[in-house]
Scaffold this motif. Structure first.
Motif, short mmCIF file in Angstrom:
data_model
loop_
_atom_site.label_atom_id
_atom_site.label_comp_id
_atom_site.label_asym_id
_atom_site.label_seq_id
_atom_site.Cartn_x
_atom_site.Cartn_y
_atom_site.Cartn_z
N LEU A 90 3.10 34.67 -32.48
CA LEU A 90 2.58 36.02 -32.70
C LEU A 90 1.42 36.01 -33.70
O LEU A 90 0.42 36.70 -33.50
CB LEU A 90 3.70 36.95 -33.19
CG LEU A 90 4.77 37.29 -32.16
CD1 LEU A 90 5.95 37.96 -32.84
CD2 LEU A 90 4.22 38.16 -31.06
N VAL A 96 5.76 42.17 -34.32
CA VAL A 96 6.03 42.80 -33.02
C VAL A 96 5.77 44.30 -33.10
O VAL A 96 5.11 44.87 -32.22
CB VAL A 96 7.48 42.51 -32.56
CG1 VAL A 96 7.85 43.34 -31.35
CG2 VAL A 96 7.66 41.03 -32.26
N LEU A 145 6.75 39.97 -25.97
CA LEU A 145 6.54 39.84 -27.41
C LEU A 145 7.83 39.52 -28.15
O LEU A 145 7.84 38.75 -29.10
CB LEU A 145 5.94 41.12 -27.98
CG LEU A 145 4.51 41.45 -27.56
CD1 LEU A 145 4.12 42.82 -28.09
CD2 LEU A 145 3.55 40.39 -28.05
N ILE A 185 1.91 44.90 -33.34
CA ILE A 185 1.20 44.66 -32.07
C ILE A 185 1.53 45.77 -31.08
O ILE A 185 0.64 46.29 -30.39
CB ILE A 185 1.56 43.28 -31.50
CG1 ILE A 185 1.00 42.18 -32.40
CG2 ILE A 185 1.01 43.12 -30.09
CD1 ILE A 185 1.47 40.79 -32.04
N LYS A 231 8.45 38.22 -38.19
CA LYS A 231 8.35 38.40 -36.74
C LYS A 231 8.52 39.87 -36.35
O LYS A 231 7.74 40.39 -35.56
CB LYS A 231 9.40 37.55 -36.03
CG LYS A 231 9.39 37.74 -34.54
CD LYS A 231 10.46 36.95 -33.85
CE LYS A 231 10.46 37.31 -32.38
NZ LYS A 231 11.46 36.56 -31.65
#
Length: 118
Positions: A27, A51, A19, A54, A47
């Motif tokens: 993503l 991350v 990731l 997720i 970003k």
């Protein structure tokens, strides 16, 4: 009304790279295409936020201060660099010194790349 609850695991996503190495666009596509319902507003996230979100969904915890898998390799490269520096100090021929200097420079670059590889 019966709703099917899909059990999604991290392995079922079929990711080819970690990731952290994925771009923000990748993503976002992952969140939207795989329909991870618990992440809302992915199109406006940065970003780092994606991350974290997720990893939070799948319960992945960051290991801070983790030991690099290339630690032994970096250690041996640095030892050879030290040996080459000593050797460079004793060599009198200019061409041999410049060759050693270039080799040392390449090894230093390799150690930096290995330390960032994680």
């Amino acid at each position: 009304m019966s709703q099917e609850i899909l059990e999604m695991t991290f392995e079922s996503l079929g990711l080819t790279k970690p990731l952290d190495k994925m771009t923000a666009k990748e993503l976002r596509q992952l969140v939207v295409a795989k329909k991870i319902p618990s992440i809302v507003g992915a199109s406006g996230m940065q970003k780092e936020e994606l991350v974290v979100a997720i990893k939070g969904v799948f319960g992945i915890k960051d290991e801070e201060g983790a030991i690099s898998p290339y630690k032994d390799q970096i250690f041996t490269l640095k030892k050879t660099i030290r040996d080459m520096r000593l050797q460079k100090g004793t060599v009198e021929a200019r061409q041999e010194r410049s060759q050693l200097r270039r080799k040392i420079n390449k090894l230093k670059k390799r150690t930096r790349r290995l330390s960032r590889a994680l």
